[in-house]
Design an enzyme around this catalytic site. Structure first.
Site, mmCIF file in Angstrom:
data_model
loop_
_atom_site.group_PDB
_atom_site.id
_atom_site.type_symbol
_atom_site.label_atom_id
_atom_site.label_comp_id
_atom_site.label_asym_id
_atom_site.label_seq_id
_atom_site.Cartn_x
_atom_site.Cartn_y
_atom_site.Cartn_z
ATOM 1 C CG ASP A 195 -1.651 1.309 1.408
ATOM 2 O OD1 ASP A 195 -2.293 1.540 0.469
ATOM 3 O OD2 ASP A 195 -1.423 1.848 2.629
ATOM 4 C CG ASP A 243 -1.593 8.595 1.996
ATOM 5 O OD1 ASP A 243 -0.556 8.643 2.980
ATOM 6 O OD2 ASP A 243 -2.391 9.358 1.553
#
Length: 332
Positions: free
Chosen positions: A16, A18
């Protein structure tokens, strides 16, 4: 039997962005160095994002600007996953009404389909991704075709979009408008659904990849939906309290403070009892005590196993060391 390295169990790392690699325009400390070390050990890396508004090249450029080595081919977006879903559901060359950016339209075209911006009888599908320029007229065109029976694919259903100004309407908010207007439900390509992770894994040629993220409701739940192991990190929105209360579909296999754990031992990172910590169930609460241990994340691994087993999230310290660790975790 020796404890194998985490990367010995997994043939790719699906990251992932952010909250895991960066916070907006700020890199998370140790992230770049940790990712570089994973590459040095020969494990493929993929950057997996629900953002459908940017091209893989733009995402890679942003990462490089933060000191994280990245190429466009290493980026998997929900726009790519959506285009793949469309390719599986409609005929080659069919017209697809695009509600989103030109980056999304480019992925539709790359999938062998024909992106258009206006409704017509030959439109076979509607694909919807976030764009700050989406207006009522765009939703109206999509509404016409969805009500007429066109396939409807949403890149993601995130209700909000994190920005430096705060949470703003995301693609899910626009999806909700069309859901209300059509009475239909879209097929969702991005997290927490499985297609995005499957696309990323296939691009890396991986059979047993490791998903790494900070959000239980997207990263970890999406990994579970795809049948993949997940490592939760505490650098983003996921909190120790949320982990204790996690539903079965949002429970990671591994837990770490940050990405530096990627080169650690698998057994040390797995959620379960850890040396030096003892947790017992006392009626409706858990009592944690230390046998000289100090590591708060190790305590959290132990607590999660107990909380999930006993169905309680109430924790109290049994000694000063446990009290200090619980305070560090925000669980005091």
């Amino acid at each position: 039997m020796s404890d194998p390295a985490l990367l010995a169990r997994h043939d790719a790392v699906l990251l992932d962005l952010d909250g895991t690699v960066y916070h907006g325009a700020r890199p998370i400390p140790s992230a770049a160095e940790s990712i570089a070390r994973v590459r040095e050990l020969g494990t493929p890396v993929r950057f997996v994002t629900n953002n459908a508004s940017k091209s893989p090249g733009a995402v890679a450029a942003h990462l490089r600007g933060l000191g994280v080595a990245a190429e466009a081919a290493e980026v998997s977006t929900s726009a790519q996953a959506a285009a793949r879903l469309l390719r599986e559901r409609i005929a080659p060359g069919a017209a697809v009404l695009v509600v989103g950016t030109e980056a999304l339209a480019a992925e539709v075209e790359a999938a062998g389909l024909r992106p258009v911006r206006q409704a017509s009888d030959d439109v076979a599908a509607v694909v919807q991704g976030h764009s700050p320029d989406t207006a009522w007229a765009d939703l109206a065109e999509a509404c016409l075709r969805i009500r007429a029976g066109a396939v409807w694919v949403a890149c993601n259903a995130d209700a909000t979009l994190p920005t430096e100004r705060g949470q703003l309407p995301g693609n899910g908010a626009m999806v909700a408008a069309l859901r209300a207007a059509t009475g239909r439900e879209p097929d969702v390509a991005g997290k927490p659904r499985a297609p995005l992770f499957r696309t990323a894994a296939e691009s890396a040629g991986a059979r047993a990849p490791l998903v790494v993220g900070d959000r239980l409701d997207t990263d970890i739940e999406g990994a579970a939906a795809a049948g993949l192991a997940a490592l939760a990190v505490l650098t983003g929105v996921g909190t120790p309290a949320a982990l204790l209360a996690a539903e079965p579909a949002q429970r990671p296999r591994y837990l770490a403070a940050d990405l530096s754990a990627l080169t650690g031992k698998s057994g040390e990172l797995e959620i379960g009892p850890r040396p030096g910590w003892r947790v017992r169930a006392d009626g409706p609460e858990l009592t944690a005590t230390s046998d000289g241990a100090r590591d708060a994340v190790d305590l959290l691994r132990t607590l999660c196993a107990a909380a999930w087993r006993h169905g309680t999230t109430r924790v109290r310290p049994g000694d000063d060391h446990a009290g200090a660790a619980l305070a560090e975790l925000g669980l005091a």
